[in-house]
Scaffold this motif. Structure first.
Motif, PDB file in Angstrom:
ATOM      1  N   ALA A   9      -3.752   1.137  -3.334  1.00 45.66           N
ATOM      2  CA  ALA A   9      -3.561  -0.292  -3.054  1.00 45.66           C
ATOM      3  C   ALA A   9      -2.923  -0.958  -4.264  1.00 45.66           C
ATOM      4  O   ALA A   9      -3.467  -0.906  -5.369  1.00 45.66           O
ATOM      5  CB  ALA A   9      -4.916  -0.936  -2.746  1.00 45.66           C
ATOM      6  N   ARG A  66      -6.485  -3.968   2.832  1.00 48.71           N
ATOM      7  CA  ARG A  66      -6.828  -2.547   2.694  1.00 48.71           C
ATOM      8  C   ARG A  66      -7.470  -2.031   3.994  1.00 48.71           C
ATOM      9  O   ARG A  66      -7.136  -0.948   4.481  1.00 48.71           O
ATOM     10  CB  ARG A  66      -7.829  -2.476   1.540  1.00 48.71           C
ATOM     11  CG  ARG A  66      -7.952  -1.171   0.856  1.00 48.71           C
ATOM     12  CD  ARG A  66      -8.899  -1.391  -0.309  1.00 48.71           C
ATOM     13  NE  ARG A  66      -9.649  -0.182  -0.515  1.00 48.71           N
ATOM     14  CZ  ARG A  66      -9.664   0.489  -1.652  1.00 48.71           C
ATOM     15  NH1 ARG A  66      -9.027   0.042  -2.691  1.00 48.71           N
ATOM     16  NH2 ARG A  66     -10.353   1.594  -1.766  1.00 48.71           N
ATOM     17  N   VAL A  93       0.872  -1.183   0.000  1.00 49.51           N
ATOM     18  CA  VAL A  93       0.000   0.000   0.000  1.00 49.51           C
ATOM     19  C   VAL A  93       0.900   1.221   0.000  1.00 49.51           C
ATOM     20  O   VAL A  93       1.814   1.314   0.823  1.00 49.51           O
ATOM     21  CB  VAL A  93      -0.923   0.028   1.252  1.00 49.51           C
ATOM     22  CG1 VAL A  93      -1.672   1.346   1.349  1.00 49.51           C
ATOM     23  CG2 VAL A  93      -1.894  -1.149   1.224  1.00 49.51           C
TER      24      VAL A  93
END
Ligand SMILES: NC(=O)C1=CN([C@@H]2O[C@H](COP(=O)(O)OP(=O)(O)OC[C@H]3O[C@@H](n4cnc5c(N)ncnc54)[C@H](OP(=O)(O)O)[C@@H]3O)[C@@H](O)[C@H]2O)C=CC1
Ligand SMILES: O=C(O)[C@@H]1CCC=N1
Length: 274
Positions: A138, A147, A119
């Protein structure tokens, strides 16, 4: 990976300077991560008190163990030397969060492995007081569960927003990552202008700091758009109007800010090229 919610568990923070320090202090104070280990030759001021108080552990080299989350908060220019030792700390379930401007998911995957969940996050320094905002992207191996976990960790620093295209992180960087510096500059230049117009430096700075802080807080708390709040200050043909005629005139703040944001975005793209 199962659908069971994951907690942040053990977090390795690589780089405990301005940004890493601001985030880690927020996590340590709010208990957002299970345990935080900072790797930095010399952690910044924000972290030293937390380390001394035993809220975080610290070493100068990456420990020989795997972590649940690895947060990369070193300068983009030091990534090439900083990343190789991190590989041993990354297992198949590890989530890598990078806050580095310009360093792409591809560069990180080249060092840490193709299957790693990455990320990219762009926080800002008001994270230090839980009042930042973080824009995230992401990478391709990031599941919804990963996430969610990244978001829960980063939300200790303030609201979290997501962009769909990796290139947009460069724009987030230019607007909110670097943005606090623009606001501090506004306070500095407002104070300098007050001083030039006859106030003492101390009084001018006190007025400027409180004006920027109060206007910022009003903007956060009010449901009105900034343009409405601006108009509320502006009496027809009054003093504010006289100043805004300058700031909103040709060559005023809007084109200047556009150029500034474009320059920051361009620099982020240059950093991604190494
Ligand atoms: N500052 C900000 O407002 C924001 C910064 N960022 C990003 O955060 C990252 C860090 O920036 P910032 O915190 O300002 O920088 P700092 O220089 O304050 O912090 C980086 C820290 O990493 C340390 N360090 C250097 N090499 C290594 C290494 N190999 N292993 C572990 N630690 C190392 C540095 O130590 P030493 O000083 O001794 O070299 C320093 O303490 C950057 O990638 C930046 O793009 C993102 C959003 C906002
Ligand atoms: O100036 C920089 O490059 C970093 C990224 C955003 C804020 N500071």
């Amino acid at each position: 990976m199962s659908d069971k919610p994951r907690t942040a568990g053990r977090v390795l923070l690589l780089g405990g300077g301005n940004m890493g320090g601001a985030m880690a202090r927020g996590w340590a104070e709010q208990g957002s991560a299970g345990a935080i280990h900072v790797v930095d030759p010399q952690p910044g001021e924000a972290l030293r008190a937390s380390i001394e108080a035993g809220r975080l552990t610290h070493s100068t080299a990456v420990p020989d163990e795997r972590f649940d989350v690895v947060v990369l908060a070193v300068k983009p220019q030091t990534m090439a030397t900083a990343l190789p030792p991190v590989r041993a700390a990354v297992g198949p379930q590890t989530i890598v969060i990078s806050v580095a401007a310009g360093t792409t998911t591809k560069t990180i995957a080249d060092h840490l492995g193709d299957g790693v969940a990455i990320v990219r996050a762009m926080p800002n320094t008001p994270a230090l007081i839980g009042r930042g905002i973080t824009g995230c992207f992401a990478g391709e191996n990031v599941s919804q569960q990963v996430r969610d976990l990244a978001e829960s960790l980063l939300s200790a620093c303030g609201p979290v927003v997501w962009v769909a295209k990796e290139a947009d992180i460069d724009v987030v960087t230019a607007v909110s990552g670097s943005g606090p510096a623009y606001v501090f500059l506004l306070a500095e230049t407002l104070a300098a202008a007050g001083e030039a117009a006859g106030l003492t430096p101390e009084l001018a700075m006190t007025l400027a700091r409180h004006t920027v802080a109060g206007a910022g807080e009003l903007m956060v708390r009010s449901e009105d758009a900034p343009a409405v709040l601006r108009r509320n200050v502006t009496s027809p043909n009054g003093t504010t109007q006289a100043a805004l005629d300058v700031l909103m005139g040709e060559g005023g703040l809007a084109p200047l800010m556009r150029r500034a944001v474009e320059a920051a975005k361009r620099r982020a793209a240059e950093l991604s090229e190494g």
